[in-house]
Design an enzyme around this catalytic site. Structure first.
Site, PDB file in Angstrom:
ATOM      1  CD  GLU A   7     -24.520  27.964  14.700  1.00 45.69           C
ATOM      2  OE1 GLU A   7     -24.607  28.503  15.795  1.00 45.69           O
ATOM      3  OE2 GLU A   7     -23.441  27.813  14.094  1.00 45.69           O
ATOM      4  CG  ASP A  80     -22.997  31.188  15.633  1.00 39.43           C
ATOM      5  OD1 ASP A  80     -22.013  30.828  14.976  1.00 39.43           O
ATOM      6  OD2 ASP A  80     -23.995  31.722  15.118  1.00 39.43           O
ATOM      7  CG  ASP A  82     -24.819  33.406  20.361  1.00 37.96           C
ATOM      8  OD1 ASP A  82     -24.927  32.182  20.171  1.00 37.96           O
ATOM      9  OD2 ASP A  82     -25.335  34.241  19.600  1.00 37.96           O
ATOM     10  CD  GLU A  84     -31.050  32.037  20.778  1.00 41.76           C
ATOM     11  OE1 GLU A  84     -31.559  31.158  20.068  1.00 41.76           O
ATOM     12  OE2 GLU A  84     -31.570  32.431  21.842  1.00 41.76           O
ATOM     13  CE1 TYR A 303     -21.895  34.442  15.879  1.00 44.49           C
ATOM     14  CE2 TYR A 303     -21.952  35.210  18.157  1.00 44.49           C
ATOM     15  CZ  TYR A 303     -22.564  34.588  17.084  1.00 44.49           C
ATOM     16  OH  TYR A 303     -23.849  34.116  17.213  1.00 44.49           O
ATOM     17  NE  ARG A 305     -27.187  37.254  16.047  1.00 45.16           N
ATOM     18  CZ  ARG A 305     -27.059  36.610  14.895  1.00 45.16           C
ATOM     19  NH1 ARG A 305     -26.055  35.764  14.736  1.00 45.16           N
ATOM     20  NH2 ARG A 305     -27.915  36.800  13.916  1.00 45.16           N
ATOM     21  CG  HIS A 350     -17.340  36.284  22.128  1.00 50.47           C
ATOM     22  ND1 HIS A 350     -17.914  37.149  21.235  1.00 50.47           N
ATOM     23  CD2 HIS A 350     -18.273  35.334  22.375  1.00 50.47           C
ATOM     24  CE1 HIS A 350     -19.141  36.742  20.945  1.00 50.47           C
ATOM     25  NE2 HIS A 350     -19.387  35.656  21.630  1.00 50.47           N
TER      26      HIS A 350
END
Length: 911
Positions: A7, A80, A82, A84, A303, A305, A350
């Protein structure tokens, strides 16, 4: 060569170093496609077909990715881990397919939980396909939010002029705040008394004991309700003899807290560090993406989130080693601690948030971080270490005391707690949402049964019950998580949207429901009650989780929701605005019409005396007016105690100049001014500073005003050029500047405290994105969609503020709206209102036409005939061609990609 997509450019640069010259890492800069902000982007009648549009800012980056792919052997999507991140990978892949950039290259999806060389290298060795279920869950959530926003917001706009748009999850979060306001307003204080005696043992040790019973009956906290009752007990205690009736000491254990999840990190950073959730997430993002350590950029935390509370076994082993080294072997439990998430579904399934290397102690790393980064890193480090420490061992003691006063027998109780072994408390103790102390934290002296005690003092205190406290950002996040509303990764943005829309304001670290927010919630609770119910929203979140687990169809979830929702919307379309206002007027009555001191009718007009106050709707929101309008023009803000903006007030004196510092109101809103014209040389204007968006003028005090007047300030010297970087507030909001590059601050950045590292990053990202289009010509604006008759609608930033435009008609965006959040229906309403008043280019052109008609009938006809082809040419001019081309490019291909599940189809092709 292998092409890797992530990203952010910061991640790209770091990962490229880890992987070496056989890899090229490019950044997508986040999402590359989204649903166009206009009606029809999601079509319920076509099985919820979705039209995706490439972000204009992303078009160039996607072209660069497509070019790089030509010489690549493999495409690795490393966004990432997740929903998103999965969606971004899917969007990038779909665009590359549309561009026919993919030939024989193999496509792989990899995820890593930390940006370290080991994590990235291991991830590359374990590729997989794009997870279709995760993408389905993303699409369902995005479609739901779109359908609610584009269906409910226009209804809200028409039935409640001046109101802002309503979001699916934001509205439920707002209801929590507004319901608490209602509880506070309806609260009636109740009197109660407490009696606390100070007693001493025969050895002279003093302690406190509370009255808890009398004559065989228990006395609860609120049972003594009058001064007379308290006086009666006081007289009895003053004549009583005291003896210890029982002493009970019980061992207790306190276990450590689990490592941080997204939610608990936001809560604790708010309580302990005073960080807003958005600020916490921004700093955590920087720590995750990494800083320069020993010439190599390394991610400091995993990470950020996540719903998970478990951590990797290797990290547990390292934590136990650190505990033994720093605290001693007694603090290391016999076996590692394992934690289990309370959430039914781990959206980000995770690890918990932890340092990537626990041997990097905060004292060693802090010198490479700015202040806020250092504080957050230390919080995460200590919480992780404490989670693997031994439990704290306590001894809780309860002493019951008998007080005999003649024939009366009273009971008093003293409680205390002793820490026998501090365990994890040696490292960490969780913060609290209030300032209260643990009532059992006192230590009691040694006592034995039947021991006589002596009274030293007696405190008889009157109390009044208090209303429930307003939510802090931390307690609201906690409550949303308890109710299952939204997801932890969205909490920060939800709170930011509520503040940006002016629905709530943060005052003394508490969230206050603003009038416009309360009106919106009253409207939704009256006409769309089901969709702001906590249980309904939580149940919908569970369905989205089941989609991500591949248990149910995303289209079926949307179908079930849409059938009932569109029915509710259609039911209210026939209601007149007056009917809606009558319902809201009744519902908000206690808030709008406060009781009068003389006991009179609170709705009686104070100006004419005969009219009745009721709720009315205006261009800029709801207000209270007199029923005798227009004979009586009495109006006031919605709240009974609502005042003005508290502008034109002197705050104090500037210590440097001695000039008065004042808040003043101007044509374009309130501002701060230093001194008056008489304090300056002839022709020199007084120094002024704008009040930042989201800050109420009434909240501005002298210290805040002086800090604003001190802007722009120098943050530091750029490490490469040596030139200064400055931070200030301009007409487009807060910014940092280096030479000719200006970069806007992001949500959570503070213009007064932003550090050099963060400023350098923002400047670098702005340069990487390329120059602003404004530098090369007129601002094309942000497209919103099409006006029914005037063509494309765009929102632009003008000299005097943001405005919307279509067909030559420009309409200023009111102060309660923003350039980023205004919707197409709102823009159309503003443009229509402006056009009706004769505004815009079209209105100005009509006057000459009438003038010409008065002179001659033939001449205007020729002019009109001559101009007609030109008008037709303008309608088909290249100015509008790109919009049509873009729509036609994305629509058929998006439609073709979704007969069933786009994510599954792409995953199958890449298998």
């Amino acid at each position: 060569m292998n092409l890797v997509i992530v990203e952010s450019p910061a991640k790209a640069k770091t990962i490229n170093k880890y992987l070496g010259s056989s890899y090229e890492v490019l950044a997508s800069f986040g999402h590359v496609r989204d649903l166009p902000a206009k009606n029809g982007s999601v079509d319920p009648d076509a099985n919820f077909q979705m039209i995706w549009e490439i972000d204009p800012k992303a078009a160039g980056r996607l072209n660069d990715i497509a070019k790089a792919l030509k010489g690549a052997d493999k495409l690795i999507l490393a966004t990432d881990p997740d929903r998103e991140g999965e969606a971004i990978s899917w969007h990038v892949l779909e665009v590359l397919k549309q561009k026919r950039a993919l030939k024989d290259q193999k496509v792989e999806r990899v995820v890593f939980n930390a940006i370290t060389k080991q994590s990235v290298t291991e991830a590359m060795q374990h590729p997989r396909e794009i997870d279709g279920a995760l993408v389905d869950a993303y699409m369902a959530r995005r479609a739901l939010d779109y359908l609610v926003g584009f269906t409910l917001s226009p209804v809200l706009w028409r039935k409640l002029p001046g109101a802002r748009s309503a979001g699916r999850v934001q509205s439920v979060a707002l209801r929590l705040v507004c319901d608490r306001e209602m509880e506070i307003e309806k609260f009636v204080a109740r009197e109660y008394w407490s009696l606390i005696a100070t007693l001493t043992t025969p050895r002279g040790d003093a302690f406190e004991a509370r009255l808890v019973g009398a004559d065989g009956k228990k006395i609860q906290r609120l049972d003594i309700g009058t001064g007379a009752e308290a006086e009666d007990f006081k007289q009895a205690i003053e004549t009583a003899n005291f003896n210890v009736s029982s002493v009970e000491a019980k061992p207790a254990r306190r276990n450590p807290y689990a490592p941080f999840t997204t939610s608990t990190l936001q809560q604790e950073a708010s309580r302990k560090l005073g960080f807003a959730p958005a600020h916490t997430m921004r700093i955590a993002q920087r720590l995750y993406e990494g800083i320069d350590i020993g010439g190599e950029t390394t991610g400091l935390i995993t990470y950020m989130r996540t719903d998970g509370v478990q951590i990797d076994p290797s990290a547990i082993t390292q934590a136990r080693k650190v505990i033994a080294e720093d605290y001693g072997s007694a603090y290391v439990p016999d076996s590692p601690r394992q934690y289990q998430a309370k959430a039914k579904n781990a959206q980000e399934a995770h690890e918990a948030i932890r340092p990537t290397d626990l041997s990097r102690r905060p004292s060693e790393v802090n010198k490479r971080l700015d202040s806020d980064q250092a504080r957050l890193y230390e919080l995460i480090w200590v919480r992780t270490v404490a989670s693997q420490m031994e439990s704290a061992e306590m001894e809780r003691t309860t002493v019951d005391i008998e007080a005999k006063a003649g024939s009366r027998v009273l009971e008093l109780r003293a409680t205390g707690q002793v820490v026998k072994f501090d365990g994890f408390l040696a490292a960490y103790q969780e913060g609290r949402d209030d300032d209260s102390e643990d009532e059992d934290s006192r230590r009691l002296p040694a006592m034995s049964e039947n021991e006589a005690l002596k009274r030293e003092a007696l405190a008889v205190t009157q109390h009044f019950t208090e209303p429930p406290p307003r939510f802090s950002e931390a307690s609201l996040v906690k409550r949303m998580e308890e109710l299952g509303i939204g997801r932890p990764s969205t909490y920060a943005s939800i709170l930011q949207v509520l503040k940006d829309r002016g629905y709530v304001k943060l005052e003394k670290k508490r969230l206050h429901g603003e009038d416009k927010g309360r009106v919106v919630i009253a409207f939704l609770e009256s006409f769309f009650a089901r969709y702001v119910e906590y249980d309904f929203t939580a149940a919908l979140e569970e369905k989205l989780d089941r989609i991500s687990n591949n248990e149910i169809s995303w289209q079926q979830v949307l179908r079930d929701f849409w059938t009932d929702f569109i029915g509710a919307v259609n039911d209210i379309k026939e209601l007149r605005v007056a009917q809606v206002l009558d319902v809201l007027d009744e519902m908000l009555g206690p808030h709008i019409y406060a009781p009068r001191e003389d006991g009179g009718d609170p709705r009686q007009c104070p100006s004419c005396g005969t009219g009745r106050l009721n709720l009315k709707a205006g261009k800029f929101g709801a207000f209270v007016g007199c029923s005798n309008y227009p004979e009586c023009r009495h109006t006031r803000p919605l709240a009974a105690d609502g005042g003005g903006a508290d502008a034109d007030r002197v705050l104090g004196l500037d210590p440097d100049t001695g000039f008065e510092v004042a808040v003043k109101s101007g044509r374009f809103g309130p501002y701060i001014q230093l001194g008056d014209a008489k304090d300056y040389a002839e022709g020199e204007k007084p120094k002024r500073a704008g009040i930042p968006k989201g800050t109420s003028p009434s909240d501005v005090e002298l210290d805040v005003a002086l800090r604003l007047l001190a802007l722009p300030r120098e943050v530091g010297k750029h490490p490469e050029t040596g030139e200064p970087i400055k931070a200030g507030i301009g007409r487009f909001g807060p910014y940092v500047q280096h030479e000719k590059t200006y970069a806007s601050l992001e949500a959570g950045d503070d213009v007064h405290n932003i550090g050099l590292n963060r400023a350098v990053t923002l400047i670098a990202e702005k340069i990487a994105k390329g120059p602003s289009k404004r530098r090369f010509g007129a601002d094309p604006g942000k497209p919103l969609g099409d006006h029914p008759s005037l063509g494309p609608v765009a929102v632009k930033a003008g000299r005097y503020g943001a405005y919307v435009t279509a067909g030559g008609v420009n309409a200023t965006i009111p102060n309660d709206k923003t350039q980023d959040t205004i919707t197409l229906p709102e823009a159309i309403a503003l443009i229509d209102e402006r056009a009706a008043k004769g505004g815009g280019a079209k209105a100005k052109k009509k006057a000459p036409a009438k003038k010409a008609a008065a002179k001659s009938d033939a001449k205007p006809a020729k002019k009109a005939a001559a101009k007609k082809p030109k008008a037709e040419g303008a309608a088909a001019s290249p100015a509008r061609a790109p919009v049509k081309a873009k729509t036609s490019t994305t629509k058929p291909k998006a439609a073709a990609a979704k007969p069933k599940s786009p994510a599954k189809k792409s995953a199958a092709k890449n298998g």
